[in-house]
Design a protein around this motif. Sequence first.
Motif, short mmCIF file in Angstrom:
data_model
loop_
_atom_site.label_atom_id
_atom_site.label_comp_id
_atom_site.label_asym_id
_atom_site.label_seq_id
_atom_site.Cartn_x
_atom_site.Cartn_y
_atom_site.Cartn_z
N GLY A 305 6.15 34.81 -10.95
CA GLY A 305 5.95 35.91 -10.01
C GLY A 305 7.25 36.32 -9.34
N MET A 306 8.07 35.34 -8.98
CA MET A 306 9.38 35.62 -8.38
C MET A 306 10.29 36.36 -9.35
SD MET A 306 9.72 31.93 -6.49
CE MET A 306 11.48 32.00 -6.16
N ALA A 307 10.23 35.98 -10.63
CA ALA A 307 11.06 36.64 -11.65
C ALA A 307 10.66 38.10 -11.81
CB ALA A 307 10.93 35.90 -12.98
N VAL A 308 9.34 38.36 -11.86
CA VAL A 308 8.86 39.74 -11.98
C VAL A 308 9.28 40.56 -10.76
CG1 VAL A 308 6.79 41.18 -12.05
CG2 VAL A 308 6.90 39.12 -13.46
N ALA A 309 9.18 39.95 -9.57
CA ALA A 309 9.56 40.64 -8.35
C ALA A 309 11.04 41.02 -8.36
CB ALA A 309 9.25 39.76 -7.14
N MET A 310 11.88 40.12 -8.85
CA MET A 310 13.31 40.41 -8.92
C MET A 310 13.60 41.55 -9.90
SD MET A 310 15.18 38.52 -6.85
CE MET A 310 13.92 39.17 -5.75
N ILE A 311 12.86 41.58 -11.01
CA ILE A 311 13.02 42.66 -11.98
C ILE A 311 12.63 43.99 -11.36
CG2 ILE A 311 12.17 43.59 -14.17
CD1 ILE A 311 11.89 40.65 -15.12
N VAL A 312 11.54 44.00 -10.58
CA VAL A 312 11.08 45.23 -9.92
C VAL A 312 12.14 45.75 -8.96
CG1 VAL A 312 9.41 46.15 -8.25
CG2 VAL A 312 8.62 44.71 -10.14
N ILE A 313 12.70 44.84 -8.13
CA ILE A 313 13.72 45.28 -7.16
C ILE A 313 14.99 45.74 -7.86
CG2 ILE A 313 15.15 44.55 -5.22
CD1 ILE A 313 12.99 42.51 -4.50
N ALA A 314 15.45 44.98 -8.85
CA ALA A 314 16.67 45.35 -9.57
C ALA A 314 16.50 46.70 -10.27
CB ALA A 314 17.02 44.26 -10.58
N SER A 315 15.31 46.93 -10.83
CA SER A 315 15.05 48.21 -11.50
C SER A 315 15.03 49.36 -10.50
CB SER A 315 13.71 48.15 -12.24
OG SER A 315 13.72 47.13 -13.22
N ALA A 316 14.41 49.12 -9.33
CA ALA A 316 14.34 50.16 -8.31
C ALA A 316 15.73 50.56 -7.83
CB ALA A 316 13.50 49.67 -7.13
N ILE A 317 16.64 49.60 -7.79
CA ILE A 317 18.00 49.88 -7.32
C ILE A 317 18.84 50.52 -8.43
CG2 ILE A 317 20.14 48.81 -6.49
CD1 ILE A 317 18.38 46.63 -5.21
N SER A 318 18.65 50.08 -9.66
CA SER A 318 19.53 50.48 -10.76
C SER A 318 19.21 51.86 -11.32
CB SER A 318 19.45 49.44 -11.89
OG SER A 318 19.87 48.17 -11.44
N PHE A 319 17.92 52.16 -11.49
CA PHE A 319 17.55 53.40 -12.16
C PHE A 319 17.56 54.58 -11.19
CE2 PHE A 319 15.26 50.23 -14.89
CZ PHE A 319 16.14 50.34 -15.96
N ASN A 320 17.90 55.72 -11.71
CA ASN A 320 18.01 56.94 -10.90
C ASN A 320 16.62 57.54 -10.69
OD1 ASN A 320 19.06 59.09 -9.51
ND2 ASN A 320 19.63 60.25 -11.36
N ILE A 321 15.93 57.06 -9.65
CA ILE A 321 14.58 57.56 -9.37
C ILE A 321 14.54 58.04 -7.93
CG2 ILE A 321 13.41 56.11 -11.06
CD1 ILE A 321 12.79 54.12 -8.88
N ASP A 322 13.44 58.72 -7.56
CA ASP A 322 13.27 59.26 -6.22
C ASP A 322 13.48 58.16 -5.17
OD1 ASP A 322 12.14 61.59 -4.49
OD2 ASP A 322 11.02 59.81 -3.88
N SER A 323 14.17 58.49 -4.07
CA SER A 323 14.51 57.48 -3.06
C SER A 323 13.28 56.86 -2.42
CB SER A 323 15.41 58.09 -1.99
OG SER A 323 14.75 59.17 -1.34
N ASP A 324 12.23 57.66 -2.20
CA ASP A 324 11.00 57.12 -1.60
C ASP A 324 10.33 56.12 -2.54
OD1 ASP A 324 11.33 58.59 0.68
OD2 ASP A 324 10.06 60.26 0.01
N ILE A 325 10.32 56.47 -3.84
CA ILE A 325 9.73 55.55 -4.83
C ILE A 325 10.56 54.28 -4.92
CG2 ILE A 325 9.18 55.23 -7.27
CD1 ILE A 325 8.61 58.23 -7.43
N SER A 326 11.89 54.43 -4.90
CA SER A 326 12.78 53.28 -4.97
C SER A 326 12.58 52.35 -3.78
CB SER A 326 14.23 53.75 -5.02
OG SER A 326 15.12 52.65 -5.00
N SER A 327 12.45 52.92 -2.57
CA SER A 327 12.22 52.11 -1.37
C SER A 327 10.87 51.41 -1.44
CB SER A 327 12.29 53.00 -0.12
OG SER A 327 13.56 53.57 0.04
#
Length: 439
Positions: A305-327
């Motif tokens: 679960g921790m690994a999946v959570a880290m992937i979610v956060i890293a993806s939100a920061i790395s990919f160019n997506i809407d700022s509200d979605i990223s937050s």
Amino acid sequence: MSNFLFGYHIGVMNGPIVSIAKELGFEGNSFLEGLVVSIFIGGAFIGSMSCGFLVDKLGCRRTFQIDTIPLILGSIISAQAHSLDEILYGRFLVGLGIGVNTVLVPIYVSEVAPTKYRGFFGTFSQIGTCLGIIVSLSLAISSENDPHWWRTMLYIASTPGFVIALGMQFAVDSPRWLCKAGRIDDAKEVISNLWGTSEVDTAVEEFQSVIRNDGADLDSSWLELLEEPHSRVALIGGALFVLQQFAGINGVLYFSSLTFKDVGISSSALASLFVGFTNLAGALCASYLMDKQGRQVLLIGSYLGMAVAMIVIASAISFNIDSDISSGLSILGTTMYIFSFAIGAGPVTGLVIPELSSSRTRGKIMAFSFCVHWVFNFLVGLYFLELVEKFGVAPVYAGFGGVSLLAAVFAYFFVVETKGRSLEEIEMSLNANYQRRKE
């Protein structure tokens, strides 16, 4: 109560440290602010190291009472501090007491709790820590308006020490330690009161069988940790804490307030409170599942679960997506990470090590494991921001995710399931010498 005090002091260091620094004249000096935290960890290291000897010689009950001395004195000295030297001395004493405490609580719970409910009671230490953090952070909200409120908080921190010192006078010693000390009648009385009269003869027979195999003297040698099966358990204990720290819990907690600030929660105390309640929710779930699903399953599930959570956060920061979605994804990932940690990696690590340890070396193995914990806790805190500045948040979080996956694999191959088994049954199954003697 002991772990509540531990959590309370963690909250004090995360909450009003700015007010302390401002009043004592080192505000903005990151080195001195870090030194206040580091001296606490240094004291904890020494305390954990010394606990192995104390618990072997004196038993858990008396060690608890002695441990309240640095906890009370350190809190009062810190509360009255008017210089950097005084606050450092106070924090060192508190760290010393907390170091003893973190080793002592899992040992005492594992040796006193009935086998059927040992996992349930074992999670109480994590729940106590969470409650301590929540209470201290709740009180810290007032420090944002009152620059002297931190002194009151530290005076409050001294009161649980008095409660522990008095309460342990009416508590029982571990029946296992009483047997090692030759106090068989006292051990039988404790077993009868805690586990029921039907368990007395069987339990004492198991205790004495293990004592005959391990040796009857109270004090074990540190060199015994180099021998099998003690060396294997010590390596598992040390490795679990290394993986726990490198999986990034302190880094995620550090950045959680910044993550919540992005969605409008500007108060770091409120953000930390949300994290604290998430941690508590996970610990409560762990208390329900520990004796149903087992330690190994929770540990593996937690790290995945921790690994999946880290992937979610890293993806939100790395990919160019809407700022509200990223937050939003960052909040989701942070919450998921904290909850996953609290359901396994947090409580199971401290519980399973004393369960796997032999009666003779339990104190020493726990002391060694927690010394490893404090060393790597310090190293992660020391280099985390430097790594973030050099590589960025996303790569560092991805690294935490990779370590979490590695920890799940380690738990699958090396952690032995202890659910529903007495400590003596576990010890006999791990000890090849006992098995050969039995054959």
